[in-house]
Design a protein around this motif. Structure first.
Motif, PDB file in Angstrom:
ATOM      1  N   ALA A 165      -2.766  11.478  -8.901  1.00  0.00           N
ATOM      2  CA  ALA A 165      -3.339  11.488  -7.556  1.00  0.00           C
ATOM      3  C   ALA A 165      -3.493  10.061  -7.057  1.00  0.00           C
ATOM      4  N   ARG A 166      -3.806   9.928  -5.773  1.00  0.00           N
ATOM      5  CA  ARG A 166      -4.030   8.609  -5.179  1.00  0.00           C
ATOM      6  C   ARG A 166      -5.233   7.912  -5.780  1.00  0.00           C
ATOM      7  N   SER A 167      -6.252   8.698  -6.163  1.00  0.00           N
ATOM      8  CA  SER A 167      -7.485   8.175  -6.756  1.00  0.00           C
ATOM      9  C   SER A 167      -8.117   9.286  -7.574  1.00  0.00           C
ATOM     10  N   ALA A 168      -9.133   8.933  -8.350  1.00  0.00           N
ATOM     11  CA  ALA A 168      -9.809   9.959  -9.147  1.00  0.00           C
ATOM     12  C   ALA A 168     -10.515  10.969  -8.256  1.00  0.00           C
ATOM     13  N   ILE A 169     -11.153  10.511  -7.180  1.00  0.00           N
ATOM     14  CA  ILE A 169     -11.794  11.437  -6.239  1.00  0.00           C
ATOM     15  C   ILE A 169     -10.747  12.324  -5.581  1.00  0.00           C
ATOM     16  N   ALA A 170      -9.609  11.741  -5.201  1.00  0.00           N
ATOM     17  CA  ALA A 170      -8.531  12.528  -4.613  1.00  0.00           C
ATOM     18  C   ALA A 170      -7.999  13.578  -5.585  1.00  0.00           C
ATOM     19  N   LEU A 171      -8.007  13.249  -6.879  1.00  0.00           N
ATOM     20  CA  LEU A 171      -7.571  14.224  -7.887  1.00  0.00           C
ATOM     21  C   LEU A 171      -8.416  15.491  -7.809  1.00  0.00           C
ATOM     22  N   LEU A 172      -9.731  15.324  -7.774  1.00  0.00           N
ATOM     23  CA  LEU A 172     -10.607  16.496  -7.684  1.00  0.00           C
ATOM     24  C   LEU A 172     -10.354  17.277  -6.402  1.00  0.00           C
ATOM     25  N   SER A 173     -10.126  16.543  -5.313  1.00  0.00           N
ATOM     26  CA  SER A 173      -9.849  17.195  -4.039  1.00  0.00           C
ATOM     27  C   SER A 173      -8.539  17.973  -4.100  1.00  0.00           C
ATOM     28  N   ASP A 174      -7.497  17.338  -4.618  1.00  0.00           N
ATOM     29  CA  ASP A 174      -6.177  17.977  -4.686  1.00  0.00           C
ATOM     30  C   ASP A 174      -6.217  19.241  -5.538  1.00  0.00           C
ATOM     31  N   LEU A 175      -7.046  19.217  -6.582  1.00  0.00           N
ATOM     32  CA  LEU A 175      -7.100  20.346  -7.516  1.00  0.00           C
ATOM     33  C   LEU A 175      -8.062  21.449  -7.056  1.00  0.00           C
ATOM     34  N   GLY A 176      -8.830  21.187  -6.009  1.00  0.00           N
ATOM     35  CA  GLY A 176      -9.868  22.144  -5.616  1.00  0.00           C
ATOM     36  C   GLY A 176     -10.950  22.226  -6.669  1.00  0.00           C
ATOM     37  N   ALA A 177     -11.221  21.077  -7.317  1.00  0.00           N
ATOM     38  CA  ALA A 177     -12.141  21.045  -8.459  1.00  0.00           C
ATOM     39  C   ALA A 177     -13.454  20.355  -8.129  1.00  0.00           C
ATOM     40  N   MET A 178     -13.822  20.336  -6.847  1.00  0.00           N
ATOM     41  CA  MET A 178     -15.060  19.699  -6.426  1.00  0.00           C
ATOM     42  C   MET A 178     -15.853  20.693  -5.575  1.00  0.00           C
ATOM     43  N   PRO A 179     -16.486  21.693  -6.213  1.00  0.00           N
ATOM     44  CA  PRO A 179     -17.269  22.664  -5.444  1.00  0.00           C
ATOM     45  C   PRO A 179     -18.393  21.972  -4.675  1.00  0.00           C
ATOM     46  N   PRO A 180     -18.902  22.593  -3.617  1.00  0.00           N
ATOM     47  CA  PRO A 180     -20.030  22.009  -2.890  1.00  0.00           C
ATOM     48  C   PRO A 180     -21.184  21.671  -3.828  1.00  0.00           C
ATOM     49  N   ARG A 181     -21.815  20.521  -3.577  1.00  0.00           N
ATOM     50  CA  ARG A 181     -22.940  20.006  -4.350  1.00  0.00           C
ATOM     51  C   ARG A 181     -22.541  19.559  -5.747  1.00  0.00           C
ATOM     52  N   SER A 182     -21.258  19.331  -5.985  1.00  0.00           N
ATOM     53  CA  SER A 182     -20.843  18.733  -7.259  1.00  0.00           C
ATOM     54  C   SER A 182     -21.530  17.390  -7.439  1.00  0.00           C
ATOM     55  N   LEU A 183     -21.952  17.094  -8.672  1.00  0.00           N
ATOM     56  CA  LEU A 183     -22.576  15.815  -8.977  1.00  0.00           C
ATOM     57  C   LEU A 183     -21.510  14.889  -9.555  1.00  0.00           C
ATOM     58  N   LEU A 184     -21.160  13.857  -8.800  1.00  0.00           N
ATOM     59  CA  LEU A 184     -20.151  12.891  -9.219  1.00  0.00           C
ATOM     60  C   LEU A 184     -20.852  11.712  -9.870  1.00  0.00           C
ATOM     61  N   ILE A 185     -20.578  11.498 -11.146  1.00  0.00           N
ATOM     62  CA  ILE A 185     -21.280  10.487 -11.930  1.00  0.00           C
ATOM     63  C   ILE A 185     -20.486   9.182 -11.906  1.00  0.00           C
ATOM     64  N   HIS A 186     -21.121   8.121 -11.469  1.00  0.00           N
ATOM     65  CA  HIS A 186     -20.605   6.746 -11.364  1.00  0.00           C
ATOM     66  C   HIS A 186     -19.916   6.484 -10.021  1.00  0.00           C
ATOM     67  N   ALA A 187     -18.705   7.012  -9.822  1.00  0.00           N
ATOM     68  CA  ALA A 187     -17.973   6.842  -8.548  1.00  0.00           C
ATOM     69  C   ALA A 187     -17.850   5.371  -8.155  1.00  0.00           C
ATOM     70  N   VAL A 188     -17.678   4.503  -9.139  1.00  0.00           N
ATOM     71  CA  VAL A 188     -17.575   3.070  -8.873  1.00  0.00           C
ATOM     72  C   VAL A 188     -16.337   2.754  -8.033  1.00  0.00           C
ATOM     73  N   ASN A 189     -15.187   3.301  -8.450  1.00  0.00           N
ATOM     74  CA  ASN A 189     -13.924   3.022  -7.760  1.00  0.00           C
ATOM     75  C   ASN A 189     -13.705   4.026  -6.634  1.00  0.00           C
ATOM     76  N   SER A 190     -14.541   3.923  -5.600  1.00  0.00           N
ATOM     77  CA  SER A 190     -14.441   4.811  -4.442  1.00  0.00           C
ATOM     78  C   SER A 190     -14.195   3.961  -3.201  1.00  0.00           C
ATOM     79  N   ASP A 191     -13.121   4.273  -2.480  1.00  0.00           N
ATOM     80  CA  ASP A 191     -12.862   3.565  -1.227  1.00  0.00           C
ATOM     81  C   ASP A 191     -13.296   4.430  -0.046  1.00  0.00           C
ATOM     82  N   LEU A 192     -13.024   3.982   1.165  1.00  0.00           N
ATOM     83  CA  LEU A 192     -13.486   4.711   2.349  1.00  0.00           C
ATOM     84  C   LEU A 192     -12.871   6.104   2.431  1.00  0.00           C
ATOM     85  N   ALA A 193     -11.607   6.239   2.036  1.00  0.00           N
ATOM     86  CA  ALA A 193     -10.979   7.559   2.033  1.00  0.00           C
ATOM     87  C   ALA A 193     -11.679   8.487   1.038  1.00  0.00           C
TER      88      ALA A 193
END
Length: 460
Positions: free
Chosen positions: A238-266
């Motif tokens: 994926a483009r990013s780790a967050i995008a991976l979860l989005s692409d996979l449909g693996a981020m249900p509402p209220r998911s707790l994302l731990i760290h998220a250091v490498n997060s850009d505006l997208a």
């Protein structure tokens, strides 16, 4: 009715109250305000103290408490591998349970009343119940090889079914697909579907390290080499780790994302779109050299953020006031401004912010009538905090490491007069023995005489 009287009361949901009173009855807050407006009741004098909601630790690994000081100075991937092998070789479930018990009590001593814990063994829910705290234990699941997805899900279902039999009003069960370097795309999808179908909270380590980013974005780096050695196909995912979860449909509402250091505006826009939350662990991020997460950008986007200590194996401390200080300092450093994050805002992250991120804001995190009587009080008559006309600044900048004077969960006192009401007894000695066994294992490894390790743990 018990009336707690303190020099300062911090409701969090409103401004600080000098010479305030908080009244509790049947385990709930009934009133918070000035003494002249308080209902009648039995007074509990806290004196020169600041009283606030119990602190919320939005991410930790309680079962790793015995590993404090054991994994110092290692690169992240080496740290992960050494933790996996040593835990399998040395720490059985009873040792992990003792470790978790001690971790809970340490947190309580520092004013933590709610824990969000990710656990491989599943023992920490019991530790939280025994110690009388509030929390969510996320049962971890691992499996980087897609071929093991069905087996991993069967084991997860078995564990969760068993764990949920002992759920209480205070301690709930969730699930945690560990991280992109230990979870295949198929397993991410399966766990997300399982969480939604069973109304389970979900948490996951994500966008934490450069090594993880190399694996996800380029199919390269140390984790890619480990996978290749096991015959697991490696490719950019994926483009990013967050995008991976989005692409996979693996981020249900209220998911707790731990760290998220490498997060850009997208990524931030994606987090907002999915309604996910963040556990911000500034000290652990700094100790590993992962970087500074874009906290102020998260907050400006309206994302619910709580503070986490991570494990004491990576942080060495179970202290959310210390995390609040680190959150301010790192946000200011990233922004090159002394005004990036105020002390009052940091205390919100340590209380109601964490409660919101865990879906518990209707229960805890503020001193509002109807919320559970989860509270913590800290003495101000110390050399570092006194005199103080700014209780928020005193708590955040001066009182990290301080022991709470009073701690209550649902009206039950866990700390009184600065002392635990549940004494640890021989617990310290047993956890210390586990620590010595870990160091002995490490010495044998370094001497070239490795102990036989249980290789069934599918962490990597």
């Amino acid at each position: 009715m018990i009336r707690y009287r303190a020099r300062w009361v911090l409701p969090i949901s409103s401004l600080a109250i000098e010479d305030g009173v908080v009244a509790c009855e049947d385990g709930f807050f009934r009133f918070g305000g000035r003494e002249k407006d308080a209902p009648p009741g039995d007074d509990f004098e806290l004196g020169d103290s600041v009283l606030l909601p119990g602190l919320v630790n939005a991410h930790t690994h309680l079962e790793l408490t015995a590993m404090r000081g054991f994994l110092e100075g290692l690169e992240f991937e080496e740290w992960i591998d050494t933790l996996r092998r040593s835990r399998a070789a040395v720490l059985d479930d009873e040792a992990l349970l003792d470790s978790a018990r001690l971790g809970v009590l340490e947190g309580v001593e520092h004013g933590i009343t709610t824990f969000a814990d990710t656990s491989a063994s599943g023992v920490t829910a019991r530790a939280m119940r025994e110690c009388g705290v509030r929390g969510i234990m996320y049962q971890e699941v691992f499996g980087p090889d897609p071929a093991t997805c069905a087996d991993a899900m069967a084991e997860l279902d078995r564990r969760v079914t068993e764990l949920r039999r002992d759920e209480t009003e205070l301690v709930r069960i969730g699930v945690s697909p560990h991280a992109p370097y230990t979870v295949s795309d198929d397993l991410y999808r399966a766990v997300a579907t399982y969480a939604v179908a069973n109304s389970l909270p979900i948490a996951m380590h994500i966008a934490e390290s450069d090594a993880e980013q190399a694996l996800v974005c380029r199919g390269s780096g140390i984790f890619a080499k480990w996978h290749a050695r096991r015959g697991i196909a490696v490719h950019p995912r994926a483009r990013s780790a967050i995008a991976l979860l989005s692409d996979l449909g693996a981020m249900p509402p209220r998911s707790l994302l731990i760290h998220a250091v490498n997060s850009d505006l997208a990524d931030i826009r994606t987090i907002v779109r999915f309604g996910a939350c963040i556990a911000h662990c500034p000290t652990s991020n700094a100790k590993f050299g992962h970087g500074i997460a874009p906290l102020t950008a998260f907050l400006e986007a309206g994302i619910d953020v709580g503070l986490g200590s991570d494990s004491v194996a990576s942080n060495n401390r179970m202290d959310i006031l210390d995390e609040a200080r680190m959150a301010v300092l790192s946000a200011n450093l990233r922004s090159r401004s002394p005004r990036a994050l105020e002390a009052r805002r940091a205390l919100e992250l340590a209380t109601i912010g964490g409660a919101r991120a865990l879906g518990l804001a209707h229960v805890t995190g503020s001193l509002e009538p109807g919320r559970s009587a989860d509270l913590a009080a800290f003495r101000l008559d110390t050399a570092r905090a006194n005199p103080s006309r700014d209780p928020e600044a005193a708590l955040v900048f001066a009182m990290g490491g301080s022991r709470a004077f009073l701690v209550s969960v649902a009206g039950r006192h866990l700390v009184e007069q600065g002392e635990l009401t549940m004494q640890p007894g021989a617990l310290h000695g047993r956890v210390a023995a586990s620590g010595r066994a870990l160091h002995a294992w490490r010495s044998e490894q370094l001497a070239g005489e490795p102990l036989a390790a249980n290789r069934s743990n599918p962490l990597v």
